[in-house]
Design a protein around this motif. Structure first.
Motif, PDB file in Angstrom:
ATOM      1  N   THR A  37       9.793  -5.081  21.540  1.00 26.99           N
ATOM      2  CA  THR A  37       9.262  -4.179  22.567  1.00 26.99           C
ATOM      3  C   THR A  37       7.754  -4.253  22.711  1.00 26.99           C
ATOM      4  O   THR A  37       7.165  -3.452  23.438  1.00 26.99           O
ATOM      5  CB  THR A  37       9.670  -2.721  22.258  1.00 26.99           C
ATOM      6  OG1 THR A  37       9.176  -2.354  20.959  1.00 26.99           O
ATOM      7  CG2 THR A  37      11.172  -2.554  22.297  1.00 26.99           C
TER       8      THR A  37
ATOM      9  N   ALA B 194      15.645   0.392  20.420  1.00 23.01           N
ATOM     10  CA  ALA B 194      15.388  -0.979  19.982  1.00 23.01           C
ATOM     11  C   ALA B 194      15.618  -1.126  18.474  1.00 23.01           C
ATOM     12  O   ALA B 194      16.141  -2.144  18.002  1.00 23.01           O
ATOM     13  CB  ALA B 194      13.967  -1.384  20.343  1.00 23.01           C
TER      14      ALA B 194
ATOM     15  N   LEU C 275      11.070   2.320  23.482  1.00 24.51           N
ATOM     16  CA  LEU C 275      10.112   1.529  22.715  1.00 24.51           C
ATOM     17  C   LEU C 275      10.486   1.454  21.236  1.00 24.51           C
ATOM     18  O   LEU C 275      10.294   0.414  20.597  1.00 24.51           O
ATOM     19  CB  LEU C 275       8.718   2.142  22.871  1.00 24.51           C
ATOM     20  CG  LEU C 275       7.530   1.309  22.409  1.00 24.51           C
ATOM     21  CD1 LEU C 275       7.363   0.085  23.297  1.00 24.51           C
ATOM     22  CD2 LEU C 275       6.258   2.151  22.411  1.00 24.51           C
TER      23      LEU C 275
END
Length: 469
Positions: free
Chosen positions: A83, A228, A224
C-alpha cells in the motif's frame, strides 16, 4: 531499518495479542522467520487506532494520521503490505501556515542546502515572528541539535522550560514551536518531555534535510493498514482471529496459555497454548493481562495516562481551498486536511484535527462545529459563501499516552522477566514518541526478542487451540 531475522530451525507457536500496527509488524516478522503465528484482535478488523468507518456516503478515518520520510520502519511496512503507492510523500517539507484574515505563508525547507542549513531561509523569512524572534529561533534550533533524546535528565525536563531558557517567548512558542510539538506529541511544549521533543525535531527536521517531508494517505486508513494486513498475514499462514477478547495470559510448564473470552464479555470459552506471546495491547490492557511475575512495574503504567484528539468534519457544497493540508495559528483550528473523495463531485470535505484536546474533548458537538466552521471561514474566505451541507465530530479520548516529562521511566522495554512473554506498542520504550513509526519499531523489537528466546527451545510440534470445558 533492521534486516529480516534468520529463519528458525524448527516450528514454534507464537500468539500475538492485538492487531494494531505493532501486532501486525510483529506477526509478519515472526511468520517470516518460520513461526506458527496466531494473531488475536478484539475488534472486527485489524489496524488498531488507525481504522475507518462509514458515515453516509463518506468513509471516515478515526484520526488524521500523517507520517514523515524518516518513518523508515512504517514506510517499509506499507511497502510490504503493498500500500505504499496509496500514499503521497512530499518532495520537500512544505507546510502552509494560516492566520485569520492574512494570506497563507508557506514554511518550507530549501531544496539544495544540507541539514541544518536547509531550514535557515524558512526561519529567517518567517513573517509570524519579529526579526529578533527569528534570530533567536535559529539559535534555539541549533542548540536543540545538541540535546540527547536518550539522556534521562532531558526526559525529566519540560521542553517549554528549555525553550524559555533559550530565548523563546510565548509568541514564538505558540506560532512556531507548537506547530510541530502539538501535532507530534499531542501536547504543547510547556507540558512535553524535552527528550521526546528533541527526538521529533532532531530526527524529523535537523539531522537530515529530507527527513521531515510529510506523507499522507490517499485512501481510507482501513484500506491502507487493516485490510491489506489481513491479506498479507493470511498468505503468510498466520491465523487471524478477530472479535476475540483475551482474558488472561498465564505461564505454564511448556510455555503460555492465552484465555480467550466469550462473546459479550462472558467467561473464557477457549485457550490457546503457545511457546511465546507478544502482548501488543494498549498500556491499560497490557497492565491487566501481563502476569505480575513478568513485570513488577505494571501497576505504574497507568501513570502514562492518555491525551485526546478531536476531529471536526465539515462538508461543503463547493471547494473552499486548494490546499491539501495546512496548519493554523491564532485560531481555534489547528491542522486542516482536505479529505474530499471523488464521489462527492464539486463539494469539499475538510477535517480539522485538534490535538492536545483536553479543553475540547467534552464540548458538545454543536459547539465544536460552530467554532470550527467560523474558524474555517476566517482562514478560507471562500467558505463564507459556501453552504455547509453536513458537519459532525469524532473523538479519540485516548489517542496517545501523555508524553510529559518523566515519561520514559514508565515505559517498559520489550522483554519481561518471563522469557518468551514480550510487550509491544508505541507506548513501550521505543525511544520514539507515540507514533505509527514507534508502533512498528516496537513490533519488530518484540518479534526479535521472541525469536532469540525460541532459538533456545526444542521444537514445538503443533499449534494447540482448545475449548475450555
Amino acid at each position: 531499518m533492521t534486516p529480516s531475522p534468520p529463519a528458525l530451525s524448527a516450528g514454534y507457536d507464537v500468539c500475538v495479542v492485538g492487531g494494531g500496527l505493532a501486532g501486525i509488524a510483529a506477526a509478519i516478522r515472526l511468520a517470516d522467520a518460520g513461526a506458527r503465528v496466531t494473531l488475536l484482535e478484539r475488534r472486527s478488523e485489524l489496524g488498531g487506532a488507525t481504522y475507518s468507518f462509514e458515515h453516509g456516503d463518506l468513509v471516515v478515518d478515526t484520526g488524521q494520521h500523517v507520517f514523515l520520510r524518516c518513518y523508515e520502519h512504517y514506510r517499509a511496512l506499507l511497502d510490504r503490505l503493498g500500500t505504499g503507492g496509496l500514499t503521497q510523500l512530499q518532495q520537500r517539507f512544505s507546510v502552509p501556515v494560516l492566520r485569520p484574515r492574512h494570506r497563507p505563508h508557506v514554511l518550507a525547507r530549501a531544496r539544495r542546502l544540507p541539514a541544518p542549513a536547509h531550514l535557515l531561509p524558512a526561519l529567517a523569512r518567517y513573517p509570524l515572528l519579529s526579526v529578533r524572534e527569528r534570530l533567536r529561533a535559529i539559535g534555539a534550533a541549533n542548540a536543540l541539535r545538541g540535546v540527547d533524546p536518550d539522556d534521562p535528565g532531558n526526559d525529566r525536563r519540560a521542553f517549554g522550560d528549555w525553550l524559555a531558557a533559550h530565548g523563546q517567548g510565548p509568541r514564538a512558542v505558540r506560532r512556531l514551536w507548537d506547530l510541530i510539538t502539538v501535532a507530534a506529541l499531542n501536547t504543547p511544549a510547556e507540558r512535553a518531555s524535552l527528550a521526546l521533543a528533541a527526538r521529533v525535531f532532531r530526527t524529523g527536521l535537523l539531522e537530515r534535510a529530507d527527513a521531515g517531508d510529510i506523507g499522507r494517505p490517499l485512501v481510507p486508513l482501513s484500506d491502507l493498514h487493516g485490510r491489506a494486513a489481513l491479506r498479507l498475514l493470511t498468505r503468510l499462514g498466520v491465523q487471524v482471529v478477530t472479535g476475540s477478547r483475551v482474558e488472561r495470559v498465564e505461564p505454564d510448564t511448556s510455555g503460555y496459555r492465552v484465555a480467550i473470552g466469550g462473546a459479550g464479555g462472558r467467561s473464557a470459552r477457549e485457550e490457546l497454548a503457545a511457546d511465546a506471546v507478544v502482548l501488543a495491547a494498549a498500556h491499560p490492557a497490557a497492565a491487566r493481562l501481563v502476569p505480575a511475575a513478568a513485570c513488577d512495574d505494571r501497576d505504574s503504567w497507568h501513570l502514562l495516562g492518555s491525551a485526546p484528539i478531536v476531529n471536526v468534519h465539515l462538508r461543503y457544497d463547493s471547494a473552499v481551498t486548494r490546499l491539501p493540508f495546512a496548519v493554523a495559528v491564532d485560531s481555534p483550528a489547528q491542522w486542516i486536511f482536505d479529505r474530499t473523495p471523488p464521489s462527492i463531485g464539486d463539494g469539499q470535505y475538510l477535517v480539522g484535527s485538534i490535538s492536545a484536546a483536553d479543553d475540547a474533548i467534552a464540548l458538545p458537538a454543536r459547539q465544536l462545529v460552530r467554532t470550527h466552521a467560523n474558524a474555517i471561514a476566517e482562514l478560507f474566505p471562500a467558505a463564507r459563501s459556501a453552504t455547509l451541507l453536513e458537519a459532525f465530530v469524532t473523538r479519540e479520548p485516548h489517542a496517545t499516552f501523555r508524553q510529559a516529562p518523566g515519561t520514559r521511566t514508565l515505559r517498559p522495554g520489550a522483554a519481561t522477566r518471563l522469557p518468551g512473554l514480550v510487550l509491544a506498542g508505541a507506548w513501550t520504550d521505543t525511544g520514539w514518541p507515540d507514533t505509527m513509526e514507534g508502533a512498528v519499531r516496537s513490533g519488530h523489537r518484540a518479534a526479535d526478542v521472541v525469536l532469540a528466546h525460541l532459538r533456545g527451545l526444542p521444537a514445538s510440534p503443533t499449534r494447540k487451540l482448545e475449548g475450555t470445558r
